[in-house]
Write an enzyme that holds these catalytic residues in place. Structure first.
Site, PDB file in Angstrom:
ATOM      1  N   ASP A 165      32.557  41.661  53.981  1.00 13.76           N
ATOM      2  CA  ASP A 165      32.009  41.395  55.314  1.00 13.76           C
ATOM      3  C   ASP A 165      32.115  39.922  55.701  1.00 13.76           C
ATOM      4  OD1 ASP A 165      30.192  40.221  53.616  1.00 13.76           O
ATOM      5  OD2 ASP A 165      28.415  41.140  54.518  1.00 13.76           O
ATOM      6  N   PRO A 204      31.253  38.597  38.516  1.00 11.07           N
ATOM      7  CA  PRO A 204      31.442  38.652  37.055  1.00 11.07           C
ATOM      8  C   PRO A 204      31.710  37.258  36.482  1.00 11.07           C
ATOM      9  CG  PRO A 204      32.976  40.134  38.210  1.00 11.07           C
ATOM     10  CD  PRO A 204      32.272  39.328  39.251  1.00 11.07           C
ATOM     11  N   GLU A 261      26.647  31.613  50.311  1.00 10.16           N
ATOM     12  CA  GLU A 261      27.428  31.993  49.112  1.00 10.16           C
ATOM     13  C   GLU A 261      28.446  30.937  48.703  1.00 10.16           C
ATOM     14  OE1 GLU A 261      29.399  35.800  49.617  1.00 10.16           O
ATOM     15  OE2 GLU A 261      27.592  36.614  50.556  1.00 10.16           O
ATOM     16  N   HIS A 265      35.835  37.606  45.837  1.00  7.78           N
ATOM     17  CA  HIS A 265      34.499  36.995  45.833  1.00  7.78           C
ATOM     18  C   HIS A 265      33.699  37.412  47.065  1.00  7.78           C
ATOM     19  CE1 HIS A 265      34.612  33.748  42.531  1.00  7.78           C
ATOM     20  NE2 HIS A 265      35.587  34.612  42.297  1.00  7.78           N
ATOM     21  N   ASP A 266      34.389  37.723  48.154  1.00 11.27           N
ATOM     22  CA  ASP A 266      33.694  38.227  49.336  1.00 11.27           C
ATOM     23  C   ASP A 266      33.189  39.646  49.081  1.00 11.27           C
ATOM     24  OD1 ASP A 266      32.757  38.385  52.028  1.00 11.27           O
ATOM     25  OD2 ASP A 266      34.549  39.527  52.555  1.00 11.27           O
ATOM     26  N   HIS A 275      44.560  38.010  37.795  1.00 14.72           N
ATOM     27  CA  HIS A 275      44.666  36.731  37.096  1.00 14.72           C
ATOM     28  C   HIS A 275      46.105  36.415  36.685  1.00 14.72           C
ATOM     29  CE1 HIS A 275      40.123  36.276  35.952  1.00 14.72           C
ATOM     30  NE2 HIS A 275      40.369  36.146  37.241  1.00 14.72           N
ATOM     31  N   ASN A 335      31.631  29.630  43.431  1.00 13.91           N
ATOM     32  CA  ASN A 335      32.543  29.631  44.583  1.00 13.91           C
ATOM     33  C   ASN A 335      33.046  28.255  44.990  1.00 13.91           C
ATOM     34  OD1 ASN A 335      32.550  32.410  44.972  1.00 13.91           O
ATOM     35  ND2 ASN A 335      30.677  32.372  46.187  1.00 13.91           N
ATOM     36  N   GLY A 382      29.433  43.146  49.932  1.00 12.27           N
ATOM     37  CA  GLY A 382      30.540  43.943  50.464  1.00 12.27           C
ATOM     38  C   GLY A 382      31.547  43.094  51.218  1.00 12.27           C
ATOM     39  N   ARG A 412      41.597  35.634  45.503  1.00 19.09           N
ATOM     40  CA  ARG A 412      40.301  35.369  44.866  1.00 19.09           C
ATOM     41  C   ARG A 412      39.175  35.363  45.909  1.00 19.09           C
ATOM     42  NH1 ARG A 412      38.232  30.102  42.485  1.00 19.09           N
ATOM     43  NH2 ARG A 412      36.553  30.780  41.096  1.00 19.09           N
ATOM     44  N   ASP A 453      53.006  39.383  38.789  1.00 15.64           N
ATOM     45  CA  ASP A 453      53.788  40.217  37.869  1.00 15.64           C
ATOM     46  C   ASP A 453      52.855  40.693  36.755  1.00 15.64           C
ATOM     47  OD1 ASP A 453      53.382  37.993  36.247  1.00 15.64           O
ATOM     48  OD2 ASP A 453      55.409  37.211  36.500  1.00 15.64           O
ATOM     49  N   SER A 507      31.073  37.357  54.261  1.00 19.63           N
ATOM     50  CA  SER A 507      29.881  36.532  53.991  1.00 19.63           C
ATOM     51  C   SER A 507      30.255  35.255  53.235  1.00 19.63           C
ATOM     52  CB  SER A 507      28.840  37.333  53.206  1.00 19.63           C
ATOM     53  OG  SER A 507      29.409  37.936  52.065  1.00 19.63           O
TER      54      SER A 507
END
Length: 304
Positions: A58, A145, A72, A50-51, A175, A78, A56, A46, A232, A60
């Protein structure tokens, strides 16, 4: 970009001479962490997502806020991220071995890859050579999202980042690992819309299960599928049973544009694994920083 869609400075053997132990150190550290806490597989995957979706890939997401800048990681989206200590542990070992060579962005990407494999998912390799970025702002997390998006909104949002609907559904299969807090799905359980008390795309029995979870409050957690620490295709089987926890999960089965993909992955785990690894490698190449555009941080939490 070169012919394989890989940014020019990246390669599979990027650290072969400059830091030959890099891959082994990441692998062993992740393996040890997952042995003591298997739920960290979901956390590492995750964090990588999220990065990459903000600024991008990087690193962050790893930057700490300062008095002049809210980073962030302090965005509501987050706050539930964890696993930072694993990245720090790897970074510390690598700085001893080969100081200033391996970027935090590459550590994140490798850790996510190894987490997927140790959780039972596909074994894949990724190109390395990302550099760390110099921007991390809370406002940019608007690009993540939301769990309330429907299928066409997801297709549009991922499409803006260059992903097909198929790649979006394959990435959603991440997920298969982890949990969701009640706060991210409780809107499905009461006054859903003018004609329904709860989300009609939910199985009635499963809606009761979710309500029971939420009776313990907003922070109560529900597993995203029945095998929360195993990578799976059970997530897709759950969508077929109308037992997707998040609205943004179940919408993939409700929508005709994506239902066939869900059915395909539910029936054929090998196909899901194949499509997931291709999509996640592509995700790991979003807005790569190279050369003078980035740096290799000494400490993953702050810019040099």
């Amino acid at each position: 970009m070169n012919i394989n869609g890989v940014a020019d400075g990246l390669s599979m053997n990027y650290y072969l001479f400059s830091c030959p132990m890099a891959e082994v150190i990441v692998k062993n550290t992740v393996a040890n962490a997952l042995q003591s806490d298997p739920t960290l597989a979901a956390a590492l995957l995750r964090m990588h997502f999220h990065d990459c979706f903000v600024q991008g890939c990087d690193a962050s997401i790893l930057i700490d806020s300062t008095k002049d800048n809210v980073a962030e990681k302090d965005s509501p989206a987050n706050l539930s991220l964890r696993g930072y200590d694993i990245i720090d542990d790897v970074k510390e070992q690598l700085e001893k071995q080969c100081p200033g060579v391996v970027s935090c962005a590459d550590i994140l990407a490798m850790a996510a890859r190894d987490a997927v494999f140790f959780a039972g998912g596909p074994l894949y390799d990724i190109p390395k050579g990302r550099e760390d970025g110099s921007i991390s702002r809370i406002m940019d997390t608007i690009n993540l999202p939301s769990p309330m998006l429907n299928s066409s909104e997801l297709i549009r949002m991922f499409g803006q980042r260059g992903f097909t609907a198929q790649e979006m559904v394959a990435l959603s299969g991440a997920h298969t690992l982890g949990m969701a807090k009640c706060s991210s799905f409780k809107s499905r359980l009461s006054e859903f819309d003018s004609t329904h008390i709860w989300d009609p795309s939910l199985d009635t029995q499963f809606a009761r299960t979710l309500s029971k979870t939420c009776s313990a409050g907003d922070n109560a957690e529900q597993t995203l599928d029945s095998t929360r620490n195993t990578f799976d295709n059970d997530y897709f089987n759950a969508l077929q049973r109308k037992a997707g926890v998040l609205f943004s999960d179940q919408t993939l089965f409700v929508s005709e544009r994506t239902r066939g993909l869900v059915n395909g992955y539910a029936m054929n785990q090998a196909m899901f694994f194949f499509d997931f690894q291709r999509a996640v490698i592509k995700m790991g190449l979003l807005d790569i920083k190279e050369g003078s555009k980035g740096e290799v941080r000494h400490n993953c939490h702050k810019f040099n």
